[in-house]
Design an enzyme around this catalytic site. Structure first.
Site, PDB file in Angstrom:
ATOM      1  N   ASP A  59      59.241  16.944  29.010  1.00 29.34           N
ATOM      2  CA  ASP A  59      59.726  16.006  30.016  1.00 29.34           C
ATOM      3  C   ASP A  59      58.681  16.022  31.148  1.00 29.34           C
ATOM      4  O   ASP A  59      57.860  16.946  31.212  1.00 29.34           O
ATOM      5  CB  ASP A  59      61.091  16.513  30.511  1.00 29.34           C
ATOM      6  CG  ASP A  59      61.613  15.730  31.678  1.00 29.34           C
ATOM      7  OD1 ASP A  59      61.622  14.500  31.603  1.00 29.34           O
ATOM      8  OD2 ASP A  59      62.014  16.362  32.680  1.00 29.34           O
ATOM      9  N   LEU A  60      58.707  15.028  32.009  1.00 26.90           N
ATOM     10  CA  LEU A  60      57.701  14.989  33.082  1.00 26.90           C
ATOM     11  C   LEU A  60      58.241  15.578  34.388  1.00 26.90           C
ATOM     12  O   LEU A  60      57.876  16.686  34.792  1.00 26.90           O
ATOM     13  CB  LEU A  60      57.239  13.541  33.307  1.00 26.90           C
ATOM     14  CG  LEU A  60      56.207  13.333  34.410  1.00 26.90           C
ATOM     15  CD1 LEU A  60      54.887  14.012  34.075  1.00 26.90           C
ATOM     16  CD2 LEU A  60      55.970  11.834  34.641  1.00 26.90           C
ATOM     17  N   ASP A  61      59.155  14.819  35.006  1.00 30.24           N
ATOM     18  CA  ASP A  61      59.659  15.242  36.314  1.00 30.24           C
ATOM     19  C   ASP A  61      60.489  16.519  36.190  1.00 30.24           C
ATOM     20  O   ASP A  61      61.460  16.553  35.439  1.00 30.24           O
ATOM     21  CB  ASP A  61      60.512  14.108  36.906  1.00 30.24           C
ATOM     22  CG  ASP A  61      61.196  14.524  38.186  1.00 30.24           C
ATOM     23  OD1 ASP A  61      60.636  15.360  38.910  1.00 30.24           O
ATOM     24  OD2 ASP A  61      62.298  14.018  38.457  1.00 30.24           O
ATOM     25  N   THR A  63      58.320  15.427  40.875  1.00 26.02           N
ATOM     26  CA  THR A  63      58.383  14.095  41.493  1.00 26.02           C
ATOM     27  C   THR A  63      59.769  13.831  42.075  1.00 26.02           C
ATOM     28  O   THR A  63      59.950  12.859  42.807  1.00 26.02           O
ATOM     29  CB  THR A  63      58.034  12.983  40.466  1.00 26.02           C
ATOM     30  OG1 THR A  63      58.707  13.273  39.250  1.00 26.02           O
ATOM     31  CG2 THR A  63      56.553  12.903  40.217  1.00 26.02           C
ATOM     32  N   LYS A  78      68.467  13.123  38.328  1.00 24.95           N
ATOM     33  CA  LYS A  78      67.348  13.690  37.566  1.00 24.95           C
ATOM     34  C   LYS A  78      67.433  13.277  36.098  1.00 24.95           C
ATOM     35  O   LYS A  78      68.481  13.440  35.467  1.00 24.95           O
ATOM     36  CB  LYS A  78      67.341  15.207  37.688  1.00 24.95           C
ATOM     37  CG  LYS A  78      66.830  15.669  39.034  1.00 24.95           C
ATOM     38  CD  LYS A  78      66.638  17.167  39.074  1.00 24.95           C
ATOM     39  CE  LYS A  78      66.051  17.588  40.406  1.00 24.95           C
ATOM     40  NZ  LYS A  78      65.966  19.037  40.538  1.00 24.95           N
ATOM     41  N   SER A 130      59.485  11.081  28.594  1.00 24.80           N
ATOM     42  CA  SER A 130      59.982  10.922  29.967  1.00 24.80           C
ATOM     43  C   SER A 130      60.712   9.591  30.153  1.00 24.80           C
ATOM     44  O   SER A 130      60.365   8.593  29.519  1.00 24.80           O
ATOM     45  CB  SER A 130      58.790  10.979  30.931  1.00 24.80           C
ATOM     46  OG  SER A 130      59.155  10.537  32.216  1.00 24.80           O
ATOM     47  N   ALA A 131      61.683   9.595  31.057  1.00 23.65           N
ATOM     48  CA  ALA A 131      62.396   8.355  31.401  1.00 23.65           C
ATOM     49  C   ALA A 131      61.583   7.498  32.363  1.00 23.65           C
ATOM     50  O   ALA A 131      61.907   6.329  32.588  1.00 23.65           O
ATOM     51  CB  ALA A 131      63.732   8.701  32.040  1.00 23.65           C
ATOM     52  N   LYS A 161      68.225   8.777  28.217  1.00 27.27           N
ATOM     53  CA  LYS A 161      68.781  10.094  27.940  1.00 27.27           C
ATOM     54  C   LYS A 161      70.212  10.109  28.497  1.00 27.27           C
ATOM     55  O   LYS A 161      70.423   9.534  29.566  1.00 27.27           O
ATOM     56  CB  LYS A 161      67.969  11.197  28.639  1.00 27.27           C
ATOM     57  CG  LYS A 161      66.505  11.272  28.203  1.00 27.27           C
ATOM     58  CD  LYS A 161      65.732  12.206  29.139  1.00 27.27           C
ATOM     59  CE  LYS A 161      64.241  12.199  28.840  1.00 27.27           C
ATOM     60  NZ  LYS A 161      63.424  12.977  29.784  1.00 27.27           N
ATOM     61  N   GLU A 181      62.861  20.662  29.040  1.00 27.13           N
ATOM     62  CA  GLU A 181      63.596  19.700  29.863  1.00 27.13           C
ATOM     63  C   GLU A 181      64.265  20.371  31.062  1.00 27.13           C
ATOM     64  O   GLU A 181      64.711  21.505  30.958  1.00 27.13           O
ATOM     65  CB  GLU A 181      64.715  19.082  29.019  1.00 27.13           C
ATOM     66  CG  GLU A 181      64.541  17.653  28.653  1.00 27.13           C
ATOM     67  CD  GLU A 181      64.655  16.649  29.810  1.00 27.13           C
ATOM     68  OE1 GLU A 181      64.250  15.491  29.595  1.00 27.13           O
ATOM     69  OE2 GLU A 181      65.125  17.003  30.936  1.00 27.13           O
ATOM     70  N   ASP A 182      64.348  19.622  32.166  1.00 29.32           N
ATOM     71  CA  ASP A 182      65.019  20.187  33.348  1.00 29.32           C
ATOM     72  C   ASP A 182      66.352  19.499  33.658  1.00 29.32           C
ATOM     73  O   ASP A 182      67.018  19.895  34.607  1.00 29.32           O
ATOM     74  CB  ASP A 182      64.123  20.078  34.593  1.00 29.32           C
ATOM     75  CG  ASP A 182      64.045  18.647  35.090  1.00 29.32           C
ATOM     76  OD1 ASP A 182      63.840  17.733  34.255  1.00 29.32           O
ATOM     77  OD2 ASP A 182      64.214  18.432  36.302  1.00 29.32           O
TER      78      ASP A 182
HETATM   79  P1  B16 Z   1      60.681   5.701  37.322  1.00 30.53           P
HETATM   80  P2  B16 Z   1      61.789  12.384  33.745  1.00 30.53           P
HETATM   81  C1  B16 Z   1      62.788  10.585  35.444  1.00 30.53           C
HETATM   82  O1  B16 Z   1      61.704  11.318  34.970  1.00 30.53           O
HETATM   83  C2  B16 Z   1      63.251  11.147  36.781  1.00 30.53           C
HETATM   84  O2  B16 Z   1      63.781  12.452  36.613  1.00 30.53           O
HETATM   85  C3  B16 Z   1      64.322  10.256  37.360  1.00 30.53           C
HETATM   86  O3  B16 Z   1      64.765  10.741  38.603  1.00 30.53           O
HETATM   87  C4  B16 Z   1      63.759   8.830  37.501  1.00 30.53           C
HETATM   88  O4  B16 Z   1      64.738   7.948  38.021  1.00 30.53           O
HETATM   89  C5  B16 Z   1      63.293   8.361  36.122  1.00 30.53           C
HETATM   90  O5  B16 Z   1      62.324   9.263  35.625  1.00 30.53           O
HETATM   91  C6  B16 Z   1      62.707   6.962  36.171  1.00 30.53           C
HETATM   92  O6  B16 Z   1      61.521   6.999  36.922  1.00 30.53           O
HETATM   93  O7  B16 Z   1      61.390   5.034  38.444  1.00 30.53           O
HETATM   94  O8  B16 Z   1      59.338   6.280  37.682  1.00 30.53           O
HETATM   95  O9  B16 Z   1      60.603   4.825  36.083  1.00 30.53           O
HETATM   96  O10 B16 Z   1      62.515  13.583  34.279  1.00 30.53           O
HETATM   97  O11 B16 Z   1      62.491  11.725  32.577  1.00 30.53           O
HETATM   98  O12 B16 Z   1      60.339  12.651  33.463  1.00 30.53           O
HETATM   99 MG    MG Z   2      63.070  15.759  34.252  1.00 35.28          MG
END
Ligand code: B16
Ligand code: MG
Length: 219
Positions: free
Chosen positions: A10-12, A18, A46, A115-116, A146, A170-171
């Site tokens: 996962d990224l964030d 972030t 998140k 990542s989302a 997710k 994943e977090d």
């Molecule tokens: P964006 P992850 C997610 O990243 C974030 O945890 C979540 O808070 C955010 O809304 C989502 O990405 C979408 O991000 O606005 O940059 O498309 O944890 O899946 O890496």
């Molecule tokens: Mg995350």
């Protein structure tokens, strides 16, 4: 070493923090609409996609908006967020991630991003690790958020590795559920009382030693 395993990050919250910038940008949006959001509420965002995050936030503020206004709000939040992350660089990598990525690269163990975020690629570029990933699957590639396993199943397919042989870091609760539904091994990074559905738990990546990685990819 048995190299038939694949790793998905996962990224964030795993590679970079972030979440604090998402929070500042969402909070500004909420404040402009006349209400506030708390850190506890931000926790619930998140791993949640941008569109679902805005739906939650408007619900918390008891606001309803027309479709075009909804789109405008998402766009302005993203502009604000992009400004906040514009100066991200290698120093923003979370402790422990570099060592793990280097180990996987040296041992030819393929890894992907799941990542989302729709901003994942520019973030990885800023962190100077984009080229290390064999596959990058982000919010632009999926139709289901997710805890649906779609993002991780596409990542496994791109790695050319069966889901059962994939290990996900994943977090978020939704992300752990997605990994479990994909029939992958899930590793929760963060509070184990929150990520209790994970197969393994660590407070952060710095807590993971390379022996653990070696063991888990050899199983
Ligand atoms: P964006 P992850 C997610 O990243 C974030 O945890 C979540 O808070 C955010 O809304 C989502 O990405 C979408 O991000 O606005 O940059 O498309 O944890 O899946 O890496
Ligand atoms: Mg995350």
């Amino acid at each position: 070493m048995n190299n038939s395993k694949g790793i998905i990050f996962d990224l964030d919250g795993v590679i970079v923090d972030t979440a604090k910038f998402h929070y500042l940008a969402w909070r500004k949006l909420a404040n402009d609409l006349g209400f506030d959001i708390s850190i506890e509420q931000n926790e619930q965002l998140k791993g949640v996609s941008r569109v679902h995050s805005l739906k939650y936030i408007l619900g918390w503020g008891n606001k309803t908006v027309a479709e075009d206004r909804f789109e405008q709000l998402m766009a302005s939040k993203n502009e604000d967020y992009l400004q906040r992350i514009a100066h991200m660089n290698e120093e923003d990598l979370l402790p422990g991630i570099k060592k793990i990525l280097d180990y996987l690269t040296e041992n030819n163990i393929p890894f992907a991003l799941g990542s989302a975020s729709k901003n994942a690629r520019p973030i990885l570029r800023g962190l100077q690790i984009e080229d290390k990933f064999k596959a990058i699957v982000d919010g632009n590639d999926v139709t289901k958020a997710k805890p649906d396993p779609e993002v991780f199943l596409i990542a496994a397919e791109k790695l050319g590795i069966p889901p059962k042989e994939c290990i996900v870091f994943e977090d978020s609760v939704a992300g752990i559920q997605a990994a479990n539904r994909a029939d992958m091994i899930s590793i929760g990074i963060g509070d184990k009382n929150i990520l209790k559905e994970a197969d393994y738990n660590f407070a952060d990546l710095a807590e993971i030693d390379l022996e653990f990685i070696k063991k888990i990819v050899s199983k």
